[in-house]
Structure formats: C-alpha cells, structure tokens
Design a protein around this motif. Structure first.
Motif, PDB file in Angstrom:
ATOM      1  N   LEU A  48       4.902   2.646 -12.916  1.00 24.18           N
ATOM      2  CA  LEU A  48       3.489   2.269 -12.856  1.00 24.18           C
ATOM      3  C   LEU A  48       3.204   1.659 -11.489  1.00 24.18           C
ATOM      4  N   GLU A  49       2.228   2.190 -10.787  1.00 24.13           N
ATOM      5  CA  GLU A  49       1.896   1.686  -9.448  1.00 24.13           C
ATOM      6  C   GLU A  49       0.401   1.388  -9.396  1.00 24.13           C
ATOM      7  N   LYS A  50       0.054   0.207  -8.906  1.00 24.67           N
ATOM      8  CA  LYS A  50      -1.372  -0.171  -8.947  1.00 24.67           C
ATOM      9  C   LYS A  50      -2.195   0.540  -7.867  1.00 24.67           C
TER      10      LYS A  50
ATOM     11  N   GLY B   9       4.319   1.113  -1.269  1.00 28.61           N
ATOM     12  CA  GLY B   9       4.228  -0.329  -1.013  1.00 28.61           C
ATOM     13  C   GLY B   9       4.205  -0.620   0.476  1.00 28.61           C
ATOM     14  N   ARG B  10       4.979  -1.604   0.873  1.00 27.82           N
ATOM     15  CA  ARG B  10       4.975  -2.006   2.283  1.00 27.82           C
ATOM     16  C   ARG B  10       5.819  -1.088   3.170  1.00 27.82           C
ATOM     17  N   ALA B  11       6.487  -0.108   2.577  1.00 28.60           N
ATOM     18  CA  ALA B  11       7.260   0.832   3.385  1.00 28.60           C
ATOM     19  C   ALA B  11       6.458   2.108   3.666  1.00 28.60           C
TER      20      ALA B  11
ATOM     21  N   HIS C 130       8.883  -1.353  12.008  1.00 34.18           N
ATOM     22  CA  HIS C 130       9.925  -1.194  10.995  1.00 34.18           C
ATOM     23  C   HIS C 130      11.179  -0.579  11.630  1.00 34.18           C
ATOM     24  N   ALA C 131      12.315  -1.225  11.418  1.00 33.24           N
ATOM     25  CA  ALA C 131      13.588  -0.733  11.950  1.00 33.24           C
ATOM     26  C   ALA C 131      14.644  -0.862  10.856  1.00 33.24           C
ATOM     27  N   LEU C 132      15.437   0.175  10.692  1.00 33.01           N
ATOM     28  CA  LEU C 132      16.462   0.171   9.636  1.00 33.01           C
ATOM     29  C   LEU C 132      17.810  -0.203  10.261  1.00 33.01           C
TER      30      LEU C 132
ATOM     31  N   LYS D 282       5.284 -14.691  -7.822  1.00 33.16           N
ATOM     32  CA  LYS D 282       4.138 -15.404  -8.418  1.00 33.16           C
ATOM     33  C   LYS D 282       3.390 -14.500  -9.390  1.00 33.16           C
ATOM     34  N   GLU D 283       3.273 -13.215  -9.024  1.00 33.22           N
ATOM     35  CA  GLU D 283       2.554 -12.276  -9.892  1.00 33.22           C
ATOM     36  C   GLU D 283       3.345 -12.040 -11.185  1.00 33.22           C
ATOM     37  N   LEU D 284       4.660 -11.967 -11.058  1.00 34.51           N
ATOM     38  CA  LEU D 284       5.505 -11.791 -12.252  1.00 34.51           C
ATOM     39  C   LEU D 284       5.302 -12.967 -13.215  1.00 34.51           C
TER      40      LEU D 284
ATOM     41  N   GLY E   4      13.328  -6.264  -5.850  1.00 36.07           N
ATOM     42  CA  GLY E   4      12.344  -6.447  -4.777  1.00 36.07           C
ATOM     43  C   GLY E   4      12.999  -7.151  -3.612  1.00 36.07           C
ATOM     44  N   ASP E   5      12.283  -7.259  -2.498  1.00 36.37           N
ATOM     45  CA  ASP E   5      12.928  -7.817  -1.301  1.00 36.37           C
ATOM     46  C   ASP E   5      13.231  -9.308  -1.426  1.00 36.37           C
ATOM     47  N   TRP E   6      12.768  -9.923  -2.511  1.00 41.07           N
ATOM     48  CA  TRP E   6      13.019 -11.360  -2.709  1.00 41.07           C
ATOM     49  C   TRP E   6      14.136 -11.620  -3.722  1.00 41.07           C
TER      50      TRP E   6
ATOM     51  N   LEU F 109      14.320  -8.206   3.275  1.00 45.72           N
ATOM     52  CA  LEU F 109      13.689  -7.006   3.847  1.00 45.72           C
ATOM     53  C   LEU F 109      14.117  -5.764   3.043  1.00 45.72           C
ATOM     54  N   SER F 110      14.253  -4.627   3.726  1.00 46.09           N
ATOM     55  CA  SER F 110      14.636  -3.426   2.974  1.00 46.09           C
ATOM     56  C   SER F 110      16.033  -3.593   2.383  1.00 46.09           C
ATOM     57  N   GLU F 111      16.872  -4.397   3.043  1.00 45.50           N
ATOM     58  CA  GLU F 111      18.216  -4.636   2.510  1.00 45.50           C
ATOM     59  C   GLU F 111      18.124  -5.233   1.092  1.00 45.50           C
TER      60      GLU F 111
HETATM   61  C1  LIG Z   1       5.118  -5.887   9.135  1.00 48.14           C
HETATM   62  C2  LIG Z   1       6.384  -5.562   8.396  1.00 48.14           C
HETATM   63  C3  LIG Z   1       7.537  -5.253   9.098  1.00 48.14           C
HETATM   64  C4  LIG Z   1       8.723  -4.978   8.419  1.00 48.14           C
HETATM   65  N1  LIG Z   1       9.836  -4.624   9.129  1.00 48.14           N
HETATM   66  C5  LIG Z   1      10.976  -4.361   8.491  1.00 48.14           C
HETATM   67  C6  LIG Z   1      12.135  -3.976   9.232  1.00 48.14           C
HETATM   68  O1  LIG Z   1      12.086  -3.842  10.442  1.00 48.14           O
HETATM   69  N2  LIG Z   1      13.283  -3.744   8.555  1.00 48.14           N
HETATM   70  C7  LIG Z   1      13.366  -3.894   7.197  1.00 48.14           C
HETATM   71  O2  LIG Z   1      14.427  -3.677   6.641  1.00 48.14           O
HETATM   72  N3  LIG Z   1      12.285  -4.227   6.465  1.00 48.14           N
HETATM   73  C8  LIG Z   1      11.100  -4.475   7.088  1.00 48.14           C
HETATM   74  N4  LIG Z   1       9.987  -4.837   6.379  1.00 48.14           N
HETATM   75  C9  LIG Z   1      10.145  -5.139   4.953  1.00 48.14           C
HETATM   76  C10 LIG Z   1      10.063  -3.955   4.037  1.00 48.14           C
HETATM   77  O3  LIG Z   1       8.972  -3.140   4.339  1.00 48.14           O
HETATM   78  C11 LIG Z   1       9.907  -4.519   2.620  1.00 48.14           C
HETATM   79  O4  LIG Z   1      10.904  -5.484   2.390  1.00 48.14           O
HETATM   80  C12 LIG Z   1      10.036  -3.470   1.534  1.00 48.14           C
HETATM   81  O5  LIG Z   1       9.204  -2.372   1.812  1.00 48.14           O
HETATM   82  C13 LIG Z   1       9.657  -4.122   0.202  1.00 48.14           C
HETATM   83  O6  LIG Z   1       9.801  -3.218  -0.864  1.00 48.14           O
HETATM   84  P1  LIG Z   1       9.558  -3.742  -2.357  1.00 48.14           P
HETATM   85  O7  LIG Z   1       9.681  -2.588  -3.234  1.00 48.14           O
HETATM   86  O8  LIG Z   1      10.403  -4.942  -2.608  1.00 48.14           O
HETATM   87  O9  LIG Z   1       8.061  -4.313  -2.357  1.00 48.14           O
HETATM   88  P2  LIG Z   1       6.682  -3.561  -2.133  1.00 48.14           P
HETATM   89  O10 LIG Z   1       6.808  -2.566  -1.058  1.00 48.14           O
HETATM   90  O11 LIG Z   1       5.665  -4.632  -1.984  1.00 48.14           O
HETATM   91  O12 LIG Z   1       6.471  -2.783  -3.509  1.00 48.14           O
HETATM   92  C14 LIG Z   1       5.917  -3.370  -4.658  1.00 48.14           C
HETATM   93  C15 LIG Z   1       4.992  -2.352  -5.296  1.00 48.14           C
HETATM   94  O13 LIG Z   1       4.477  -2.906  -6.503  1.00 48.14           O
HETATM   95  C16 LIG Z   1       3.115  -2.567  -6.610  1.00 48.14           C
HETATM   96  N5  LIG Z   1       2.473  -3.572  -7.487  1.00 48.14           N
HETATM   97  C17 LIG Z   1       2.237  -4.867  -7.216  1.00 48.14           C
HETATM   98  N6  LIG Z   1       1.626  -5.460  -8.259  1.00 48.14           N
HETATM   99  C18 LIG Z   1       1.476  -4.519  -9.210  1.00 48.14           C
HETATM  100  C19 LIG Z   1       0.900  -4.521 -10.520  1.00 48.14           C
HETATM  101  N7  LIG Z   1       0.351  -5.597 -11.027  1.00 48.14           N
HETATM  102  N8  LIG Z   1       0.922  -3.356 -11.224  1.00 48.14           N
HETATM  103  C20 LIG Z   1       1.470  -2.226 -10.713  1.00 48.14           C
HETATM  104  N9  LIG Z   1       2.009  -2.172  -9.472  1.00 48.14           N
HETATM  105  C21 LIG Z   1       2.030  -3.301  -8.732  1.00 48.14           C
HETATM  106  C22 LIG Z   1       2.611  -2.653  -5.171  1.00 48.14           C
HETATM  107  O14 LIG Z   1       1.409  -1.948  -4.986  1.00 48.14           O
HETATM  108  C23 LIG Z   1       3.783  -2.035  -4.415  1.00 48.14           C
HETATM  109  O15 LIG Z   1       3.666  -0.644  -4.261  1.00 48.14           O
HETATM  110  C24 LIG Z   1       8.761  -5.063   7.021  1.00 48.14           C
HETATM  111  C25 LIG Z   1       7.590  -5.335   6.297  1.00 48.14           C
HETATM  112  C26 LIG Z   1       6.413  -5.573   6.974  1.00 48.14           C
HETATM  113  C27 LIG Z   1       5.157  -5.844   6.195  1.00 48.14           C
END
Ligand SMILES: Cc1cc2nc3c(=O)[nH]c(=O)nc-3n(C[C@H](O)[C@H](O)[C@H](O)COP(=O)(O)OP(=O)(O)OC[C@H]3O[C@@H](n4cnc5c(N)ncnc54)[C@H](O)[C@@H]3O)c2cc1C
Length: 426
Positions: free
Chosen positions: A33-35, A41-43, A58-60, A251-253, A396-398, A405-407
């Motif tokens: 499910l994606e909102k 998301g942020r990737a 963004h760098a891997l 916080k949303e969780l 998630g990244d946290w 981050l992506s790691e």
């Molecule tokens: C400016 C910037 C630079 C970065 N540079 C790097 C880098 O150089 N190297 C690196 O490794 N990482 C980098 N990152 C970090 C990396 O992009 C993120 O850590 C990673 O994409 C996070 O993935 P995620 O799945 O944890 O979270 P998200 O990508 O946030 O995915 C969560 C998903 O859940 C969805 N969602 C949220 N709430 C709901 C809801 N209520 N119902 C349904 N869906 C919901 C969101 O829409 C989203 O698609 C960078 C990020 C940013 C913003």
C-alpha cells in the motif's frame, strides 16, 4: 468478505520494495500500500525537462550493505564513482581538499605537521574497532582523536558528507565511523538516478505476482484476534493482513497505532529527531568552470557536486546536472529565502555566471534525509520496540541500529522479510 493477505507492506519506498522482493517465491499473498501516486519514496527520481533529478544528491556506497543486497536481488547498478577530492571553501578562500593521496601532498589547507596527523587519523578511521566507541558521541571521539582544529574540521566535514548528519554533539560515533569508512571506499552516482533501482525492484515484484495499490493512505493499524492485523485507510476501506510490515516514519507509525501504541510510552521513540537538509538541484547547458566539480564548505555545512560528471543524467547526455546542498542542524535558521540565497551564492563562488546556463532548477527548502538522527543508546530503544505486537514488523532508514540512509532502509527491509518468512515456515 474482506480479503486476508499473508503480508501487507505499508510504504513503497526502498525498504518496502526490498522486503517485497525477498518475500517472493514463498507462496505468500502480498499487498503493498503506497499513499502516493507512484512508488519510490525518497529514492525516486524526477524527470524534468529531459533531466534526471534525484531528490537531492544521492550516492550509493560502493562497498556498503545496500549495494550487495541489491545485487543479491539481481538489480543492475550502472554508473561511475566520483574521484574523492575537489576543493574546500572557507569565506573567500579555496583550498585543495586533502582527501586523496595527491590532495594530501598538494593541499594548502594543512601544515606539514597536520598532513601527517591527518594521514594517521584516516588510517585510524579505516581500522577502528567500532565497539570501542559505542558509548561516545562523534564530537567526543573527534576531540579525543586529534587536537588540531583543522584536522577536526576535516573529520566533521567528512562525517557530514558520509551521513548527512550535522549534529556532532548528538550523533553516535559508532554509526558515523561505520558510514565514514564505507564512504572512504568510494560511492556510485547512478545513470538515470535512483529511480532505476526503484523501477527494477517494482517490476520484479509485479512480475512475481505482488499486488500494488497506490494512492492508499493508511490511517490506522489495529491488532485483532487470531494473529491478524486490521489496516484502516483514510477513505474507510479495511484491509486485513496476517503479517504487516510498516515502513513509514516512527511518529506516523505511533499515530496509526493510536492510544494502544506500545511505543507511545517510549520517549525516545516518539521524540526521535530526523536528519534534514535543503537542496538546490540544477541542470545547466554547460559549466562555467569545468575543472571544479566537487566542493564543500569547511565551516559552512555546504556541499556542491556535479553528478553528471559520473552518471548519465540527461536525455541528450550533454547537459550538466549538479546538486548544491545544506546540511541542517535542528537549531538552524529556517528562513528558506535566505537558505536559497546561501546555496545560490555558494554555487556562484564555484561556478561564476552559472545562472546564464540554467535549463531547469528546483529548490527544496527542507527534506528529511533520514528519519532518525542516530544517537548513543538507539540500539536498546529499537530492540525494545521489536515484536511488541505479534505480526507487526518495522523497516525503514530509521529502523536499523547501526545503519542509516539507504543502508538502513535496505538492510531493515531484508531483515523484516526474513523474519516473516521464518515465522511463516515454522
Ligand atoms: C536529499 C536526500 C539525499 C540523500 N542521499 C542519500 C545518499 O547519498 N545515500 C544514501 O544511501 N541515501 C541517501 N538518502 C536517503 C535515502 O533516500 C532514504 O534513506 C531511503 O530512500 C528511505 O527509504 P524508506 O523506504 O526507508 O523510506 P521512504 O522512501 O520515505 O518510503 C516510505 C514510503 O511510505 C509511504 N507512506 C508514508 N506514509 C504512508 C501511509 N500512511 N500510507 C501508505 N504509504 C505511506 C511514503 O509515501 C513512501 O513512499 C538521501 C535522501 C534525501 C532526501
């Protein structure tokens, strides 16, 4: 009749998509499910006027866990590594960055004594036993490691570059050093941006029969009897899953779980700080000064890099795509007009006259880079939040104690999928 899914994944970002890819071939019914309208998301990467803009730079990590997990999933990663080097900027002065062997020999930033000290510190970073710094903040570790102010500034600067964290007095030395080591082994800028990772993960999941529903905003998670979890969407629709993997921010969780949230008692969980920054993403027809492709502020937390120098980021393969970034600390000035000016002026210093060549640009005043500023003690806090609700998993990244981050997103996505598979097989 409400369909009951074996696994419901909330969020189609990196963490959710990696988990989905691991869960295939286990004969499970899986729904993502994606909102938003699209996954990623942020990737995600935006294709604007034939230019590929990641959401900021963004760098891997070339030798990171994310890359090897993505390769395990047969994700093709095409792109090149930028050379570690460039220039460092302070006030009106520019210095050769002592970040490569040649830079170390030629840099005018350090005295000869400091160069030897810096070389030793870099070797220490590469060989340090991370367990020995588990209780320290990065600031403490830096101050104990060197007395030279210039070497300290370099450690703070490299720390920002590797992790985006700009709160050395708060962040965990262990997490910083793990990522610093990974960054010193080189990074990859990806052709056509990180969307290529998202598209491959998404396509593989669809081909394997995983269902995706976009524009579905989850509002509530309610554990019900018989090991099932009810998911309520903002439009009132109800979905039931045997296992639910949640990848949204902490916080949303907590809000989704409402009063019964087992996490609301934990202060550190609800008050978790995030890592934020401001980005100016720019495409130019040409670079005023093609020799300057990477720069960082020494005191000012600023970054500049021409990503198209190492990755194909435009349809004509000729345009320049670059990112200027400001690392934010929680106490920072939030006057976004001023921040935009600061980023533009930094670019002007390095690439005078750039405005004459703009194809397109965008300024994002504040974006969350990582949902958790990694701090000492986070491991216990994350460990306590595990398995609180049977059938509910978190990624998630946290969500990974020592990876961000992506790691963090990729490793926690894989781990959650493995835990679900283990449970289903037992
Ligand atoms: C400016 C910037 C630079 C970065 N540079 C790097 C880098 O150089 N190297 C690196 O490794 N990482 C980098 N990152 C970090 C990396 O992009 C993120 O850590 C990673 O994409 C996070 O993935 P995620 O799945 O944890 O979270 P998200 O990508 O946030 O995915 C969560 C998903 O859940 C969805 N969602 C949220 N709430 C709901 C809801 N209520 N119902 C349904 N869906 C919901 C969101 O829409 C989203 O698609 C960078 C990020 C940013 C913003």
């Amino acid at each position: 009749m409400t369909q009951k899914w074996d696994v419901v994944i909330i969020g189609g970002g990196l963490a959710g998509l990696v988990a989905a890819n691991y869960l295939t071939r286990n004969n499970l019914s899986i729904l993502v499910l994606e909102k938003n309208k699209n996954v990623g998301g942020r990737a995600r990467t935006d294709h604007i006027r034939q230019q590929y803009f990641n959401l900021g730079p963004h760098a891997l990590y070339k030798k990171g866990k994310a890359k090897s997990i993505l390769e395990e999933l047969n994700i093709q990663l095409s792109g090149k590594s930028p050379k570690i080097g460039g220039i460092l900027v302070e006030n009106q002065l520019e210095y050769i960055a002592p970040l490569s062997p040649l830079g170390l020999l030629t840099s005018n930033f350090l005295s000869w004594k400091e160069r030897i000290e810096w070389a030793k510190v870099l070797m220490k970073v590469m060989s340090i036993d991370n367990e020995k710094v588990v209780l320290q903040t990065y600031e403490r570790w830096v101050q104990q490691t060197t007395r030279s102010e210039n070497v300290q500034s370099l450690l703070y600067l490299l720390g920002r570059l590797a992790t985006y964290c700009h709160s050395p007095n708060k962040v965990s030395a262990k997490v910083m050093l793990i990522h610093l080591k990974a960054a010193l082994n080189g990074v990859l800028y990806l052709d056509k941006g990180w969307q290529t990772i998202i598209d491959q993960l998404h396509n593989n999941s669809v081909v394997s029969g995983i269902q995706f529903q976009t524009r579905k905003n989850v509002k509530q998670i309610v554990p019900i009897e018989q090991d099932h979890i009810k998911i309520v969407l903002s439009d009132g629709e109800v979905i039931v899953g045997k296992n639910v993997l949640c990848t949204v921010e902490p916080k949303e969780l907590n809000q989704m779980l409402g009063e019964k949230s087992p996490f609301s008692q934990s202060d550190s969980f609800t008050k978790m700080e995030s890592v934020k920054g401001s980005t100016l993403d720019v495409a130019l027809t040409q670079l005023p000064n093609p020799k300057k492709v990477f720069a960082m502020g020494i005191v000012d937390p600023l970054y500049f890099s021409v990503h198209s120098n190492n990755a194909l980021l435009s349809d004509d393969a000729k345009s320049i795509v670059l990112h200027v970034f400001k690392y934010q600390s929680p106490t920072d000035n939030k006057e976004w007009k001023k921040v935009k000016c600061e980023l533009e002026q930094f670019l002007e210093k390095i690439q005078p006259g750039w405005k004459s060549y703009v194809i397109t640009s965008r300024f994002i005043p504040q974006i969350t880079v990582n949902q958790r500023l990694p701090q000492v003690g986070d491991e216990q806090m994350l460990q306590c939040s595990k398995n609180k609700i049977p059938g509910l998993y978190i990624a998630g990244d946290w969500a990974s104690p020592y990876s961000i981050l992506s790691e963090g997103a990729v490793t926690s996505g894989k781990q959650a999928a493995e835990e679900i598979i283990k449970k289903e097989k037992s």
